[in-house]
Design a protein around this motif. Structure first.
Motif, PDB file in Angstrom:
ATOM      1  N   ASN A 139       0.857  -1.178   0.000  1.00  0.00           N
ATOM      2  CA  ASN A 139       0.000   0.000   0.000  1.00  0.00           C
ATOM      3  C   ASN A 139       0.895   1.232   0.000  1.00  0.00           C
ATOM      4  O   ASN A 139       1.642   1.457   0.957  1.00  0.00           O
ATOM      5  CB  ASN A 139      -0.892   0.001   1.239  1.00  0.00           C
ATOM      6  CG  ASN A 139      -1.769  -1.229   1.337  1.00  0.00           C
ATOM      7  OD1 ASN A 139      -2.830  -1.285   0.747  1.00  0.00           O
ATOM      8  ND2 ASN A 139      -1.295  -2.230   2.085  1.00  0.00           N
TER       9      ASN A 139
ATOM     10  N   HIS B 262      -9.996   0.682   3.412  1.00  0.00           N
ATOM     11  CA  HIS B 262      -9.654   0.379   2.019  1.00  0.00           C
ATOM     12  C   HIS B 262      -8.415  -0.512   2.003  1.00  0.00           C
ATOM     13  O   HIS B 262      -7.294  -0.039   2.170  1.00  0.00           O
ATOM     14  CB  HIS B 262      -9.385   1.670   1.245  1.00  0.00           C
ATOM     15  CG  HIS B 262     -10.613   2.496   1.024  1.00  0.00           C
ATOM     16  ND1 HIS B 262     -10.576   3.815   0.646  1.00  0.00           N
ATOM     17  CD2 HIS B 262     -11.935   2.185   1.132  1.00  0.00           C
ATOM     18  CE1 HIS B 262     -11.810   4.285   0.520  1.00  0.00           C
ATOM     19  NE2 HIS B 262     -12.643   3.322   0.819  1.00  0.00           N
TER      20      HIS B 262
ATOM     21  N   LEU C 263      -3.167  -2.274   7.908  1.00  0.00           N
ATOM     22  CA  LEU C 263      -2.664  -2.447   6.546  1.00  0.00           C
ATOM     23  C   LEU C 263      -1.361  -3.230   6.648  1.00  0.00           C
ATOM     24  O   LEU C 263      -0.429  -2.801   7.344  1.00  0.00           O
ATOM     25  CB  LEU C 263      -2.397  -1.101   5.877  1.00  0.00           C
ATOM     26  CG  LEU C 263      -3.595  -0.258   5.444  1.00  0.00           C
ATOM     27  CD1 LEU C 263      -3.121   1.105   4.975  1.00  0.00           C
ATOM     28  CD2 LEU C 263      -4.377  -0.956   4.345  1.00  0.00           C
TER      29      LEU C 263
ATOM     30  N   ASP D  63      -6.880   7.813   5.598  1.00  0.00           N
ATOM     31  CA  ASP D  63      -8.156   7.582   4.915  1.00  0.00           C
ATOM     32  C   ASP D  63      -8.326   6.098   4.585  1.00  0.00           C
ATOM     33  O   ASP D  63      -9.422   5.537   4.733  1.00  0.00           O
ATOM     34  CB  ASP D  63      -8.208   8.427   3.638  1.00  0.00           C
ATOM     35  CG  ASP D  63      -9.555   8.343   2.948  1.00  0.00           C
ATOM     36  OD1 ASP D  63     -10.534   8.887   3.490  1.00  0.00           O
ATOM     37  OD2 ASP D  63      -9.635   7.714   1.872  1.00  0.00           O
ATOM     38  N   ALA D  64      -7.240   5.456   4.169  1.00  0.00           N
ATOM     39  CA  ALA D  64      -7.318   4.037   3.840  1.00  0.00           C
ATOM     40  C   ALA D  64      -7.678   3.206   5.059  1.00  0.00           C
ATOM     41  O   ALA D  64      -8.471   2.249   4.963  1.00  0.00           O
ATOM     42  CB  ALA D  64      -5.986   3.567   3.250  1.00  0.00           C
TER      43      ALA D  64
ATOM     44  N   GLN E  75      -3.577  10.303   3.200  1.00  0.00           N
ATOM     45  CA  GLN E  75      -3.919   9.175   2.327  1.00  0.00           C
ATOM     46  C   GLN E  75      -3.948   7.872   3.122  1.00  0.00           C
ATOM     47  O   GLN E  75      -4.867   7.051   2.997  1.00  0.00           O
ATOM     48  CB  GLN E  75      -2.913   9.063   1.184  1.00  0.00           C
ATOM     49  CG  GLN E  75      -2.902  10.220   0.209  1.00  0.00           C
ATOM     50  CD  GLN E  75      -1.753  10.082  -0.781  1.00  0.00           C
ATOM     51  OE1 GLN E  75      -1.262   8.984  -1.058  1.00  0.00           O
ATOM     52  NE2 GLN E  75      -1.292  11.201  -1.310  1.00  0.00           N
TER      53      GLN E  75
END
Length: 337
Positions: free
Chosen positions: A2, A24, A39, A18-19, A15
């Protein structure tokens, strides 16, 4: 992988945040500190490392703590009470009220019997094309878990190594991190290691290049998702002053900054006081950092007038912006009390 890439740390952090917040590519997992949104394998890349401050996190980051951490790293320190002055809960995070077992400065400058930072600068100055300049923080003798999986320390370093590359007169930095808390650890780590990048660049007469922060586990604890937020409206903060200095000047300036910060911590007088402007004359480009420390020291002692006066002595607009975001935390707290 990522990848979150931007000109400033703030935009790249947004960014990544937000993920995780929107999940996301992120999964909810169990950890020893509670459930987390994670992540696996992330890289936060900042093309202008002087734009190192993350202003979008709410509540705002503690700018004085971040500056004090950098000063202690450069000084090869591991003193927990010094950092507790700027963040009283610091000892809880490192499992000690005395010395931090995983202190980055000690690991980088004295742990292995020599100064890795000095050796890296000397190596790059002699052979700029080298791809062998790696700074090691991780010590498997003390940092690998026990055979039963239990941690061996309350302060196992999250940052494990740094790869330095000099290309086209610019020092590029690749930081490898085993684990980073999106809200609590990542903002401060980016400040710490981009400052080291700029310091070493100054020692070898180079400019700063790209900074990449690669993380095995980038996460936010579920319980933190209601405590921290992303401010999408905050204007991007600019870059801080250039802090590059030749090595001899840098060693003097950073030694003096750490000494002066320790003197602030050790103050015992109850009467409001403010250091004279002459106190900071030997700090060169580090003067703005010092006045932020003076302002926070005064604020913590209840000396509001002196705190405001100290901020006016800081001529780095980015640091002043971060300071005002920090103290608005307390204005908001009083407004709702």
């Amino acid at each position: 992988m990522n990848v979150f890439n931007a000109n400033s740390a703030d935009l790249a952090w947004r960014q990544a945040a937000d993920a995780i917040v929107r999940r996301h590519g992120a999964d909810e997992v169990e950890s020893r500190n509670g459930r987390a949104v994670e992540l696996v394998h992330a890289c936060v890349t900042v093309t202008n490392p002087r734009a190192r401050w993350i202003a979008s996190r709410l509540p705002a980051m503690n700018i004085a703590l971040a500056i004090a951490e950098v000063a202690q790293i450069v000084a090869a320190g591991d003193d927990v009470p010094f950092l507790e002055h700027w963040f009283p809960k610091y000892g809880e995070y490192v499992g000690s009220r005395d010395k931090a077992a995983g202190a980055y400065g000690t690991r980088l400058r004295v742990r292995w019997g020599f100064d890795q930072i000095a050796r890296a600068a000397e190596s790059l100055a002699a052979r700029g094309e080298s791809r062998q300049v790696v700074l090691s923080i991780w010590d498997p003798r003390t940092d690998l878990p026990e055979a039963n999986g239990c941690p061996r320390s309350g302060d196992v370093p999250c940052n494990v190594l740094s790869c330095l590359r000099l290309v086209g007169g610019r020092l590029h930095w690749l930081q490898t991190v085993r684990s980073n808390d999106l809200f609590r650890g990542l903002p401060n780590n980016i400040v710490q290691f981009t400052c080291l990048q700029e310091i070493i660049a100054g020692w070898i007469g180079a400019d700063v290049g790209q900074y990449s922060h690669t993380i095995s586990s980038l996460h936010a604890y579920v319980k933190s998702l209601s405590e921290f937020h992303i401010d999408p409206e905050v204007p991007a903060v600019g870059e801080s002053f250039d802090i590059r200095l030749p090595r001899s000047d840098a060693e003097v300036a950073w030694t003096n900054l750490y000494r002066l910060a320790q003197e602030l911590v050790a103050q015992t007088n109850d009467r409001p006081s403010l250091p004279s402007f002459a106190t900071a004359t030997d700090l060169g480009p580090l003067q703005p950092m010092y006045w932020i420390l003076v302002a926070e020291n005064a604020r913590r002692r209840g000396w509001q007038a002196q705190s405001q006066e100290a901020v006016q002595m800081c001529h780095d607009r980015t640091l002043v912006t971060m300071w005002h975001r920090w103290i608005r935390r307390f204005d908001a707290r009083h407004a709702h009390s």
